[in-house]
Design a protein around this motif. Structure first.
Motif, short mmCIF file in Angstrom:
data_model
loop_
_atom_site.label_atom_id
_atom_site.label_comp_id
_atom_site.label_asym_id
_atom_site.label_seq_id
_atom_site.Cartn_x
_atom_site.Cartn_y
_atom_site.Cartn_z
N ALA A 105 76.70 -132.83 49.83
CA ALA A 105 76.67 -134.81 50.87
C ALA A 105 75.50 -133.75 51.80
CB ALA A 105 77.63 -134.89 50.92
N THR A 106 74.51 -134.88 52.32
CA THR A 106 73.51 -134.33 53.02
C THR A 106 75.08 -135.29 54.50
OG1 THR A 106 71.69 -136.05 51.96
CG2 THR A 106 71.59 -135.39 54.12
N THR A 107 75.35 -135.37 54.90
CA THR A 107 76.62 -135.29 55.81
C THR A 107 76.97 -133.38 56.55
OG1 THR A 107 78.13 -136.36 54.11
CG2 THR A 107 76.73 -137.92 55.69
N VAL A 108 77.41 -133.29 54.53
CA VAL A 108 77.75 -131.99 54.65
C VAL A 108 76.65 -130.83 55.08
CG1 VAL A 108 79.48 -130.09 53.26
CG2 VAL A 108 80.13 -132.38 53.14
N GLN A 109 75.44 -130.82 54.39
CA GLN A 109 74.85 -129.70 54.88
C GLN A 109 74.61 -130.61 56.47
OE1 GLN A 109 71.27 -130.95 53.19
NE2 GLN A 109 70.85 -129.41 52.50
N ILE A 110 74.32 -131.36 56.46
CA ILE A 110 73.70 -131.96 58.31
C ILE A 110 75.09 -131.15 59.28
CG2 ILE A 110 73.32 -133.64 59.69
CD1 ILE A 110 72.11 -135.03 58.45
N GLU A 111 76.45 -131.43 58.76
CA GLU A 111 77.58 -130.97 59.77
C GLU A 111 77.58 -129.23 59.71
OE1 GLU A 111 82.11 -130.22 59.84
OE2 GLU A 111 81.53 -131.85 58.80
N ASP A 112 76.74 -128.88 58.49
CA ASP A 112 77.12 -126.85 58.63
C ASP A 112 75.24 -126.76 60.18
OD1 ASP A 112 78.99 -126.96 56.46
OD2 ASP A 112 77.78 -126.69 54.76
N TYR A 113 74.27 -127.27 59.63
CA TYR A 113 73.82 -126.93 60.38
C TYR A 113 73.45 -127.09 61.98
CZ TYR A 113 70.37 -127.15 56.64
OH TYR A 113 69.63 -126.63 55.11
N ILE A 114 74.88 -128.54 61.91
CA ILE A 114 74.94 -128.41 63.71
C ILE A 114 75.98 -127.55 64.43
CG2 ILE A 114 76.52 -129.18 65.05
CD1 ILE A 114 75.08 -132.16 63.29
N ARG A 115 77.08 -127.26 62.94
CA ARG A 115 78.14 -125.63 63.05
C ARG A 115 77.68 -124.29 63.76
NH1 ARG A 115 82.87 -126.53 63.55
NH2 ARG A 115 83.36 -129.00 62.60
N GLU A 116 76.32 -124.13 63.00
CA GLU A 116 75.47 -123.35 63.04
C GLU A 116 74.91 -123.31 64.57
OE1 GLU A 116 72.11 -120.99 59.98
OE2 GLU A 116 72.60 -122.76 59.87
N ALA A 117 73.97 -124.11 64.61
CA ALA A 117 73.53 -124.39 66.15
C ALA A 117 73.87 -123.95 67.20
CB ALA A 117 72.46 -125.29 66.05
N LEU A 118 75.83 -124.24 66.98
CA LEU A 118 76.34 -124.39 67.97
C LEU A 118 77.35 -122.99 68.32
CD1 LEU A 118 76.83 -127.98 68.60
CD2 LEU A 118 75.11 -126.64 69.47
N GLN A 119 76.88 -122.43 67.05
CA GLN A 119 78.51 -121.38 66.65
C GLN A 119 77.79 -120.42 68.05
OE1 GLN A 119 81.16 -120.60 65.11
NE2 GLN A 119 81.24 -119.41 66.39
N PRO A 120 76.88 -119.90 68.42
CA PRO A 120 76.87 -119.37 69.95
C PRO A 120 77.56 -119.71 71.10
CG PRO A 120 74.66 -119.39 68.62
CD PRO A 120 75.65 -120.34 68.29
N PHE A 121 78.17 -120.73 70.99
CA PHE A 121 78.54 -121.58 72.27
C PHE A 121 80.54 -120.38 72.28
CE2 PHE A 121 74.89 -123.98 72.56
CZ PHE A 121 74.44 -124.55 73.50
#
Length: 174
Positions: A105-121
């Motif tokens: 699912a595209t929604t899962v892919q987008i969620e993964d990209y968001i989580r990866e980008a915000l993991q440093p926080f």
């Protein structure tokens, strides 16, 4: 060091976003507005193009530009930073698919990209918990909600609508 506050400018009705313009905001006294620092940092993390990995499929198979930012090179060693950006740009030309699709699912892919980008926080203890909700909101629309906490305290709630067209801060930043 504080970040300056930014605001996304709208695009003409019916025009797809080719790029997102962010304006620096000023206070009534003419100074740079440094409120909403966390929201600014999150927006920059999500709206900046991260370097695609060698195995990532690029939106245009004829293009070899993996993007990224030159300032990420040795960021941790030089200024105790981390790579900035997200891979959301990789889905810019993607058809929205469901769970039965080969890539999922595209929604899962987008969620993964968001989580990866915000993991440093989370890694740097700026926040202790991150909730991400991504839903298909129409034939050509995906919405995402991001909520950050420090302990039980709500730090930030952002809502991204219509494939990142609008950003709304819905909680006070402390």
């Amino acid at each position: 060091m504080t970040d300056v506050r930014i605001r996304q400018r709208g695009s003409p009705a019916g025009q797809p976003f080719q790029a997102i313009d962010l304006n620096l905001l000023l206070t009534p006294a003419g100074q740079l507005d440094t409120s909403d620092e966390l929201a600014t940092a999150v927006v920059v993390a999500l709206m900046t193009d991260a370097l695609a990995g060698p195995d990532d499929a690029l939106p245009d198979s004829r293009d070899t530009d993996r993007r990224g930012w030159w300032g990420d090179l040795d960021a941790e060693e030089i200024w105790d930073g981390w790579p900035i950006g997200s891979k959301l740009w990789l889905v810019s030309r993607t058809t929205i698919t469901g769970t039965a699709a080969r890539k999922g699912a595209t929604t899962v892919q987008i969620e993964d990209y968001i989580r990866e980008a915000l993991q440093p926080f989370l890694d740097r203890k700026i926040a202790t918990r991150l909730d991400v909700t991504v839903v298909r909101a129409g034939i050509e629309r995906i919405e995402a909600g991001i909520v950050m906490y420090r302990g039980d305290e709500l730090l930030l709630a952002l809502q991204f609508a219509d494939l990142w067209r609008g950003i709304v801060v819905s909680a006070p930043i402390s």
